[in-house]
Write a protein that holds these residues in place. Structure first.
Motif, PDB file in Angstrom:
ATOM      1  N   VAL A 135       0.868  -1.176   0.000  1.00  0.00           N
ATOM      2  CA  VAL A 135       0.000   0.000   0.000  1.00  0.00           C
ATOM      3  C   VAL A 135       0.906   1.227   0.000  1.00  0.00           C
ATOM      4  O   VAL A 135       1.575   1.509   0.988  1.00  0.00           O
ATOM      5  N   ALA A 136       0.931   1.938  -1.123  1.00  0.00           N
ATOM      6  CA  ALA A 136       1.873   3.045  -1.305  1.00  0.00           C
ATOM      7  C   ALA A 136       1.228   4.406  -1.063  1.00  0.00           C
ATOM      8  O   ALA A 136       1.817   5.431  -1.371  1.00  0.00           O
ATOM      9  N   GLY A 137       0.043   4.410  -0.504  1.00  0.00           N
ATOM     10  CA  GLY A 137      -0.604   5.688  -0.219  1.00  0.00           C
ATOM     11  C   GLY A 137      -2.068   5.495   0.120  1.00  0.00           C
ATOM     12  O   GLY A 137      -2.737   4.627  -0.464  1.00  0.00           O
ATOM     13  N   ILE A 138      -2.547   6.273   1.083  1.00  0.00           N
ATOM     14  CA  ILE A 138      -3.964   6.244   1.475  1.00  0.00           C
ATOM     15  C   ILE A 138      -4.474   7.674   1.450  1.00  0.00           C
ATOM     16  O   ILE A 138      -3.887   8.559   2.077  1.00  0.00           O
ATOM     17  N   LEU A 139      -5.548   7.901   0.724  1.00  0.00           N
ATOM     18  CA  LEU A 139      -6.121   9.238   0.593  1.00  0.00           C
ATOM     19  C   LEU A 139      -7.507   9.271   1.219  1.00  0.00           C
ATOM     20  O   LEU A 139      -8.378   8.465   0.853  1.00  0.00           O
ATOM     21  N   PRO A 140      -7.747  10.155   2.188  1.00  0.00           N
ATOM     22  CA  PRO A 140      -9.073  10.239   2.825  1.00  0.00           C
ATOM     23  C   PRO A 140     -10.128  10.750   1.859  1.00  0.00           C
ATOM     24  O   PRO A 140      -9.847  11.617   1.019  1.00  0.00           O
ATOM     25  N   ALA A 141     -11.334  10.197   1.969  1.00  0.00           N
ATOM     26  CA  ALA A 141     -12.421  10.598   1.077  1.00  0.00           C
ATOM     27  C   ALA A 141     -13.673  11.027   1.833  1.00  0.00           C
ATOM     28  O   ALA A 141     -14.722  11.225   1.241  1.00  0.00           O
ATOM     29  N   GLY A 142     -13.571  11.152   3.162  1.00  0.00           N
ATOM     30  CA  GLY A 142     -14.691  11.652   3.942  1.00  0.00           C
ATOM     31  C   GLY A 142     -15.633  10.576   4.452  1.00  0.00           C
ATOM     32  O   GLY A 142     -15.484   9.384   4.165  1.00  0.00           O
ATOM     33  N   ALA A 143     -16.594  11.016   5.230  1.00  0.00           N
ATOM     34  CA  ALA A 143     -17.542  10.101   5.872  1.00  0.00           C
ATOM     35  C   ALA A 143     -18.520   9.495   4.878  1.00  0.00           C
ATOM     36  O   ALA A 143     -18.878  10.113   3.869  1.00  0.00           O
ATOM     37  N   VAL A 144     -18.950   8.280   5.192  1.00  0.00           N
ATOM     38  CA  VAL A 144     -19.979   7.586   4.415  1.00  0.00           C
ATOM     39  C   VAL A 144     -21.324   7.820   5.095  1.00  0.00           C
ATOM     40  O   VAL A 144     -21.451   7.633   6.316  1.00  0.00           O
ATOM     41  N   TYR A 145     -22.308   8.252   4.308  1.00  0.00           N
ATOM     42  CA  TYR A 145     -23.647   8.532   4.828  1.00  0.00           C
ATOM     43  C   TYR A 145     -24.683   7.649   4.141  1.00  0.00           C
ATOM     44  O   TYR A 145     -24.433   7.095   3.064  1.00  0.00           O
ATOM     45  N   LEU A 146     -25.855   7.558   4.763  1.00  0.00           N
ATOM     46  CA  LEU A 146     -26.967   6.838   4.162  1.00  0.00           C
ATOM     47  C   LEU A 146     -27.852   7.833   3.418  1.00  0.00           C
ATOM     48  O   LEU A 146     -28.323   8.818   3.990  1.00  0.00           O
ATOM     49  N   PHE A 147     -28.046   7.586   2.124  1.00  0.00           N
ATOM     50  CA  PHE A 147     -28.911   8.418   1.283  1.00  0.00           C
ATOM     51  C   PHE A 147     -30.257   7.724   1.150  1.00  0.00           C
ATOM     52  O   PHE A 147     -30.320   6.529   0.850  1.00  0.00           O
ATOM     53  N   PRO A 246      11.316   0.985  -7.902  1.00  0.00           N
ATOM     54  CA  PRO A 246      12.590   1.198  -7.219  1.00  0.00           C
ATOM     55  C   PRO A 246      12.430   1.046  -5.707  1.00  0.00           C
ATOM     56  O   PRO A 246      11.358   1.306  -5.159  1.00  0.00           O
ATOM     57  N   GLU A 247      13.494   0.637  -5.043  1.00  0.00           N
ATOM     58  CA  GLU A 247      13.465   0.467  -3.594  1.00  0.00           C
ATOM     59  C   GLU A 247      13.119   1.802  -2.922  1.00  0.00           C
ATOM     60  O   GLU A 247      13.657   2.852  -3.278  1.00  0.00           O
ATOM     61  N   GLY A 248      12.184   1.767  -1.980  1.00  0.00           N
ATOM     62  CA  GLY A 248      11.782   2.971  -1.256  1.00  0.00           C
ATOM     63  C   GLY A 248      10.716   3.792  -1.947  1.00  0.00           C
ATOM     64  O   GLY A 248      10.276   4.819  -1.415  1.00  0.00           O
ATOM     65  N   PHE A 249      10.250   3.332  -3.111  1.00  0.00           N
ATOM     66  CA  PHE A 249       9.251   4.098  -3.862  1.00  0.00           C
ATOM     67  C   PHE A 249       7.947   4.234  -3.081  1.00  0.00           C
ATOM     68  O   PHE A 249       7.346   5.311  -3.025  1.00  0.00           O
ATOM     69  N   GLY A 250       7.519   3.153  -2.438  1.00  0.00           N
ATOM     70  CA  GLY A 250       6.269   3.173  -1.690  1.00  0.00           C
ATOM     71  C   GLY A 250       6.269   4.207  -0.577  1.00  0.00           C
ATOM     72  O   GLY A 250       5.291   4.936  -0.391  1.00  0.00           O
ATOM     73  N   GLN A 251       7.376   4.276   0.167  1.00  0.00           N
ATOM     74  CA  GLN A 251       7.469   5.246   1.262  1.00  0.00           C
ATOM     75  C   GLN A 251       7.438   6.671   0.726  1.00  0.00           C
ATOM     76  O   GLN A 251       6.819   7.563   1.324  1.00  0.00           O
ATOM     77  N   LYS A 252       8.089   6.903  -0.408  1.00  0.00           N
ATOM     78  CA  LYS A 252       8.069   8.238  -1.016  1.00  0.00           C
ATOM     79  C   LYS A 252       6.640   8.632  -1.400  1.00  0.00           C
ATOM     80  O   LYS A 252       6.222   9.771  -1.192  1.00  0.00           O
ATOM     81  N   VAL A 253       5.893   7.689  -1.952  1.00  0.00           N
ATOM     82  CA  VAL A 253       4.510   7.976  -2.342  1.00  0.00           C
ATOM     83  C   VAL A 253       3.664   8.270  -1.110  1.00  0.00           C
ATOM     84  O   VAL A 253       2.842   9.190  -1.108  1.00  0.00           O
TER      85      VAL A 253
END
Length: 335
Positions: A135-147, A246-253
């Motif tokens: 897993v080279a990165g996690i981006l928040p997308a906000g709360a999940v609601y019931l529509f 390349p080695e270390g690419f995931g941490q850079k991302v």
């Protein structure tokens, strides 16, 4: 005139260096799930990161997918070197990070940012690796609601018998819908909005960032609403085949992605503001603690069934107890 020559010479040298960097970079395919496709916000965000990846020695060929299932399958088949998926779909590649969307486990933005800061530290890298998947990165997308199409359905009890568009590949969603006595209508990230908007289902769950691009306002219309209770915190995850980079690419991302959090939360805030005030449905205060306890019991049962990762649930419980140490769960520590 001499100054102009110097500028031209400098520009020429810059172009030469850029071409040299491109020549030395390895070509890799990045498959991006975006329900809107090439013109969608997710694809454009990833596109804007291409120059940064090039500096790290990787030249990405970007490919947009409107069907998340196909994106995941192509990645699994090594037709993609990297992929962007929702946290729930990412669970098959990393159970720990795939549990960050656990029902009710992250109450708000503060807790989400605390968790992401922890996972972005180099010492957490082992939690983000599963075999050759990283897993080279996690981006928040906000709360999940019931529509909801009918705002009179304003308590969990009233959901009994109602049809809910449910991600049929997600055991957690199936368990939750059945737990409250509602009817499962199988859906995917590609078609749940259509089912909600055309009335095939009574309700659907999604983050606010889906409201405008997927036209969920058509399903809400005049009589529906958005239940203002955070069912989960959605995220998108960048997953790579570790040995293809390349080695270390995931941490850079990961470190680069952490610098985008403020912008991500601005997008979430804007999306939530696009939902009209009269469409928000606020749960009675006396019901909220009951909902919290219900989701907690479901989380624990899903952990015991092997759906959620126990270490991830423990981390999220510790974070909740940092922001709200008086909670009963901070004493019994069942998670």
């Amino acid at each position: 005139m001499k100054s102009l020559k110097k500028i031209i010479t400098a520009l020429g040298a810059t172009a030469l260096l850029a071409n040299q960097a491109h020549a030395e970079a390895i070509d890799r395919k990045f498959c991006i799930f975006d329900p809107i496709g090439h013109n969608g916000p997710l694809f454009n965000v990833m596109k804007s990161s291409k120059p940064t990846a090039l500096k790290w020695g990787v030249n990405f060929e970007l490919s947009a997918y409107t069907d998340e299932k196909i994106a995941a399958e192509d990645f699994k088949a090594a037709q993609c070197d990297a992929v962007l998926l929702t946290g729930t779909r990412a669970r098959e590649f990393n159970k720990f990070t795939g549990s960050l969307e656990a029902l009710g486990a992250i109450p708000g933005d503060q807790e989400m940012q605390m968790i992401l800061q922890t996972l972005n530290q180099p010492k957490a890298a082992k939690l983000l690796t599963n075999g050759n998947y990283e897993v080279a990165g996690i981006l928040p997308a906000g709360a999940v609601y019931l529509f909801l199409r009918d705002r009179n359905v304003n308590t969990v009890d009233k959901l009994q018998g109602k049809k809910i568009a449910t991600l049929d590949y997600d055991p957690a969603s199936l368990t939750m819908v059945r737990h409250i006595g509602a009817s499962v209508v199988g859906a995917s990230s590609a078609n749940f909005a259509g089912k909600f908007n055309n009335g095939s289902v009574d309700a659907a769950y999604a983050p606010a960032i889906a409201y405008t691009p997927l036209e969920l306002y058509k399903g809400v219309a005049q009589d529906g609403g958005v239940f203002d209770y955070k069912l989960a915190q959605m995220n998108f995850q960048i997953i790579i085949h570790h040995d293809r980079f390349p080695e270390g690419f995931g941490q850079k991302v990961r470190e680069y992605a952490s610098g985008q959090y403020d912008e991500a939360y601005k997008l979430v805030a804007t999306a939530e503001s696009e939902i009209k005030a009269e469409h928000w449905m606020h749960p009675a205060k006396e019901h909220v603690s009951g909902y919290d306890n219900m989701l907690r019991e479901v989380r624990i049962s899903l952990r015991d069934e092997g759906v959620y990762d126990a270490n991830a649930l423990r981390l999220m419980r510790k974070v909740r107890c940092k922001t709200n140490p008086k909670n009963a769960e901070c004493v019994d520590k069942r998670e």
